[in-house]
Design a protein around this motif. Structure first.
Motif, mmCIF file in Angstrom:
data_model
loop_
_atom_site.group_PDB
_atom_site.id
_atom_site.type_symbol
_atom_site.label_atom_id
_atom_site.label_comp_id
_atom_site.label_asym_id
_atom_site.label_seq_id
_atom_site.Cartn_x
_atom_site.Cartn_y
_atom_site.Cartn_z
ATOM 1 N N VAL A 40 85.206 63.505 1.644
ATOM 2 C CA VAL A 40 84.608 62.202 1.159
ATOM 3 C C VAL A 40 85.616 61.030 1.112
ATOM 4 O O VAL A 40 85.255 60.072 1.262
ATOM 5 N N VAL B 115 79.595 68.815 -3.522
ATOM 6 C CA VAL B 115 80.365 68.084 -4.524
ATOM 7 C C VAL B 115 79.339 67.802 -5.623
ATOM 8 O O VAL B 115 79.697 68.107 -6.721
ATOM 9 N N VAL B 116 78.194 67.413 -5.494
ATOM 10 C CA VAL B 116 77.010 67.052 -6.516
ATOM 11 C C VAL B 116 76.748 68.353 -7.266
ATOM 12 O O VAL B 116 76.852 68.453 -8.322
ATOM 13 N N CYS C 212 79.603 69.403 -9.468
ATOM 14 C CA CYS C 212 79.625 68.615 -10.774
ATOM 15 C C CYS C 212 78.557 69.227 -11.775
ATOM 16 O O CYS C 212 78.941 69.295 -12.865
ATOM 17 N N LEU C 213 77.375 69.176 -11.089
ATOM 18 C CA LEU C 213 76.282 69.944 -12.267
ATOM 19 C C LEU C 213 76.539 70.942 -12.761
ATOM 20 O O LEU C 213 76.587 71.153 -14.006
ATOM 21 N N LEU D 282 76.528 65.896 5.237
ATOM 22 C CA LEU D 282 75.324 65.914 4.198
ATOM 23 C C LEU D 282 75.596 67.155 3.203
ATOM 24 O O LEU D 282 75.397 67.038 2.119
ATOM 25 N N PHE D 283 75.878 68.089 3.853
ATOM 26 C CA PHE D 283 76.161 69.538 3.105
ATOM 27 C C PHE D 283 77.454 69.452 2.113
ATOM 28 O O PHE D 283 77.439 69.994 1.096
ATOM 29 N N ILE D 284 78.482 68.558 2.637
ATOM 30 C CA ILE D 284 79.654 68.306 1.841
ATOM 31 C C ILE D 284 79.511 67.562 0.643
ATOM 32 O O ILE D 284 79.797 67.952 -0.626
ATOM 33 N N ILE D 285 78.786 66.565 1.023
ATOM 34 C CA ILE D 285 78.174 65.946 -0.333
ATOM 35 C C ILE D 285 77.336 66.764 -1.462
ATOM 36 O O ILE D 285 77.736 66.536 -2.724
ATOM 37 N N ALA D 286 76.386 67.198 -0.995
ATOM 38 C CA ALA D 286 75.578 68.188 -1.621
ATOM 39 C C ALA D 286 76.548 69.135 -2.490
ATOM 40 O O ALA D 286 76.153 69.383 -3.733
#
Ligand code: SF4
Ligand code: SF4
Ligand code: SF4
Lengths: 420, 293
Positions: free
Chosen positions: A80, A199-200, A203-204, A193-197
């Motif tokens: 990222v 990370v999100v 965090c959750l 797209l999966f990499i960002i998902a």
């Protein structure tokens, strides 16, 4: 960007004397696991109505997930934020996370009374938006899928155009080949797209793990009963991500007699005192605002547990890693990251076991022999599978060219481990 | 590049704003349903004689464990303090008032059937639900056996069949809801109680009755209905002749136990704004930093 030249399978045989010892422990653990499945929780554990959660949830699930934070923190920095030099560390980090989460789920299954219902939370008619555990469960499940997808390129790279299954399975060669082709075509292309998902989702659920015990506000020791516990859990998970990775790379290079890229690790280690410092500051602020310092000084067992958690697991590594000399020595680095890891494990244990004060318990929960055997056995099995993967697949960074390591550093690294 | 950067900053500021807004909108307090018409039971410990007949009746009504019903009337068990377990949905304990050691009193313990039950809020699959008539009902079929509800219950009354390897259940007082639709229904324990210590009725009726008893005999009762306000109110309520601190009932406060976790959950997941904002923010960062590695 082309990681093909940066990561390589380790060339070594799978079984050594050390591996055999680990395999023996793993075997005992699997036997203990089967004992639980056949004879039930009462026979296998010291769990009770007063202490319904034990070390399987605390160590295998909660601490395991925290330590698997190596995956999303490394992906965030390298992919990222595009710190490309750390790219070689992404694969070992993803593999760590993938195995960590997989084994967290296996540990959870041991703990669930009705483990065969583990899939229930995905059924929309059973969704329960009020439940913190529901959120944790859903995020972990989705993140596990993301991790397998993130790991796919490694498999594709190794086996595309080279599928050669043994025996009768050879009939499936072309089928598997075309599957890999599809993966290469679609998944690998949209991997960001999966990499960002990932990370999100991390965090959750890393933060939600901290909200789990907030459901028992009247039964929690004041030191850990913080409304910002979710933030503390997220910050500590972020702070332990790189330490786990550094620990793993140093250990693996000792075992496989490969010199680690010390300058890379030392550079990565710069972030640790910053991240750990933020966590520490917020933690101190939280304790101060909630005015719970008197509890820290009351000489009780939880107070002692807290002092060890913060002193050994946060302040000490903070002091060590703030010094450049420590960050640039392999031993200093290793000791410091171990302290950070121990600190996070202690924190999770304190929150879930020490801080929980049931109303009518006659004695404290102490894990049974079988519980301990399962916990240790699962960790051993994880290590074995990790070894299997790095031997078979291009996961670990290739050793740096000899001239990249100064003679002094190289010397300290080639001392082979006994039994290997 | 310059402009890109500025746009990016602006966008990320907007995304962060959305994050904060999402969390803030959660601060609204949840609407409290009216439970005055829901059914409950008033446990009057001043009238309780410690006969254990309610324990026996409860066992006979459910009898999922093998026991000798006669043994359930043995009063020597009062030597020790007991808790409800997987075989007993309710237990009676004896207490001694330290100020008047000559006087014993007894207290029945069971699920309080909270108005805003923490166990229901915690359950990962909705296996526990609050029936509008009062009972908190458990659905074995949905349950995964995580025992998170145990952590949540502020009265620590849940019990688990740890000894069952294949089909363990969470066990607690059912409020006899299985028979609630029958005409003239009263829970088994209430029906059998010889001293009138247990009264079944709507919450409204029970509170009126309790206030009346306190008013008529202020020398016998302390002026408090336990359960009227505790954890947002409970269907089962208690009257006592001594300070409740001398019983085994906890002091969990008047706030519903799950209000904090529900506020957090709804804040993060209301319309999924915070996660989506974070996704957008990270996407922007990933995109805008692409070329300066
Ligand atoms: S007393 Fe405990 S188990 Fe009963 S409804 Fe309340 S929270 Fe649930
Ligand atoms: S043990 Fe069953 S009832 Fe309790 S929280 Fe878990 S799934 Fe729900
Ligand atoms: S209401 Fe029914 S289940 Fe509950 S204690 Fe009374 S008899 Fe037992």
């Amino acid at each position: 960007m082309n990681s093909k030249f940066e990561t390589l399978p380790v060339r070594t045989k799978f079984f050594t004397r050390g591996t055999t010892v680990v395999a023996a422990i793993a075997g005992l653990g699997i036997a203990a696991y089967l004992y639980r499945v056949f004879f039930g929780l009462e026979a296998a554990t010291n769990l009770s109505n007063a202490y319904p959660w034990g070390i399987w949830k605390t160590i295998n699930v909660v601490a395991g997930v925290a330590l698997a934070a190596a995956g999303f923190t490394t992906a965030a920095v390298a992919d990222v934020f595009h710190r490309e030099r750390y790219h070689v560390l992404v694969r070992p980090a993803i593999l760590t996370a993938l195995l960590g989460y997989t084994f967290a789920v296996i540990g959870l299954i041991a703990d669930l009374g009705r483990y065969y219902n583990i899939w229930h939370p995905i059924i929309p008619s059973m969704w329960q938006g009020d439940s913190v555990l529901f959120e944790v469960g859903m995020c972990v499940m989705m993140y596990l899928c993301v991790l397998y997808i993130e790991f796919l390129p490694t498999v594709v790279e190794r086996y595309r155009n080279r599928v050669d299954l043994p025996g009768v399975l050879a009939h499936f060669n072309s089928l598997v080949e075309s599957l890999l082709e599809v993966c290469q075509r679609y998944l690998v292309r949209f991997i960001s797209l999966f990499i960002i998902a990932g990370v999100v989702l991390s965090c959750l659920h890393q933060s939600s793990l901290g909200a789990l015990m907030l459901v028992a506000p009247t039964k929690m020791h004041p030191i850990w009963n913080s409304p910002i516990s979710p933030i503390l859990f997220l910050l500590s998970a972020i702070a332990v991500g790189f330490p786990i990775l550094i620990f793993e790379i140093i250990l693996v290079s000792r075992i496989f007699h490969r010199a680690p890229d010390v300058s890379l690790l030392s550079h990565l280690a710069r972030y640790i005192p910053v991240l750990l410092g933020i966590y520490f500051a917020v933690r101190i602020g939280d304790l101060t605002l909630r005015e719970v310092w008197p509890y820290v000084l009351d000489g009780s067992f939880p107070a002692a547990a807290f002092i060890v958690e913060i002193g050994v697991g946060v302040i000490l590594p903070l002091l060590l890693l703030a010094r450049k000399r420590v960050r640039y020595s392999v031993r200093g680095l290793l000791i410091s990251v171990i302290l950070v890891i121990v600190g996070v494990v202690l924190n999770r244990t304190n929150v879930f076991l020490i801080a929980y004060e049931p109303l009518y318990a006659s004695s404290r929960y102490v894990p049974s022999l079988i519980e301990t055997a399962v916990t240790v056995g699962l960790i051993s099995t994880l290590i074995l599978i990790y070894r299997f993967f790095v031997v078979k697949l291009p996961v670990l960074p290739r050793p740096p060219e000899p001239e990249a390591v100064s003679p002094g550093q190289a010397e300290s690294l080639v001392t082979p481990m006994k039994g290997e | 590049m310059r402009k890109d950067r500025r746009d990016f900053l602006k966008m990320s500021a907007a995304a962060t704003g959305a994050l904060v807004a999402g969390a803030a909108s959660a601060a609204e307090t949840p609407v409290t349903a009216d439970f005055s018409r829901a059914y409950g039971v008033l446990v009057d410990t001043v009238l309780c004689v410690g006969c254990r007949k309610c324990e026996q009746a409860c066992y006979l009504a459910h009898s999922h464990c093998k026991k000798d019903p006669e043994s359930l009337l043995d009063r020597t068990v009062f030597e020790e303090s007991r808790r409800p377990d997987e075989c007993a949905y309710t237990v009676v304990n004896r207490f001694v008032d330290p100020d008047r050691p000559d006087r014993n009193f007894w207290m029945k313990a069971q699920c309080m059937h909270c108005n805003q039950p923490a166990c229901v809020s915690a359950c990962i699959v909705g296996a526990l639900t609050k029936d509008w008539r009062g009972p908190v009902v458990y659905d074995t079929w949905k349950c995964i056996g995580c025992r998170y509800c145990f952590l949540a219950c502020p009265f620590d009354i849940l019990a688990y069949e740890y000894n069952n390897a294949l089909d363990p259940q969470v066990r607690k007082c059912t409020f006899c809801h299985e028979r609630m639709a029958e005409p003239g229904f009263r829970p088994a324990c209430v029906k059998v109680c010889p001293g009138g210590a247990l009264t079944y009725g709507t919450r409204e009726q029970l509170i009126d009755l309790a206030l009346l008893r306190i008013k008529q005999s202020p020398e016998k009762y302390i002026d408090r209905i336990y359960g009227q306000h505790e954890v947002g109110g409970t269907s089962w309520m208690y009257l006592a002749g001594v300070d409740f601190a001398k019983t085994s009932l906890p002091e969990p406060g008047d706030q519903p136990i799950s209000s904090l976790t529900e506020t957090i959950q709804h804040g993060v997941f209301k319309s999924f704004v915070p996660p989506l904002a974070l996704y957008g923010l990270l996407g922007l960062i990933m995109h805008s930093l692409k070329d300066n590695g």
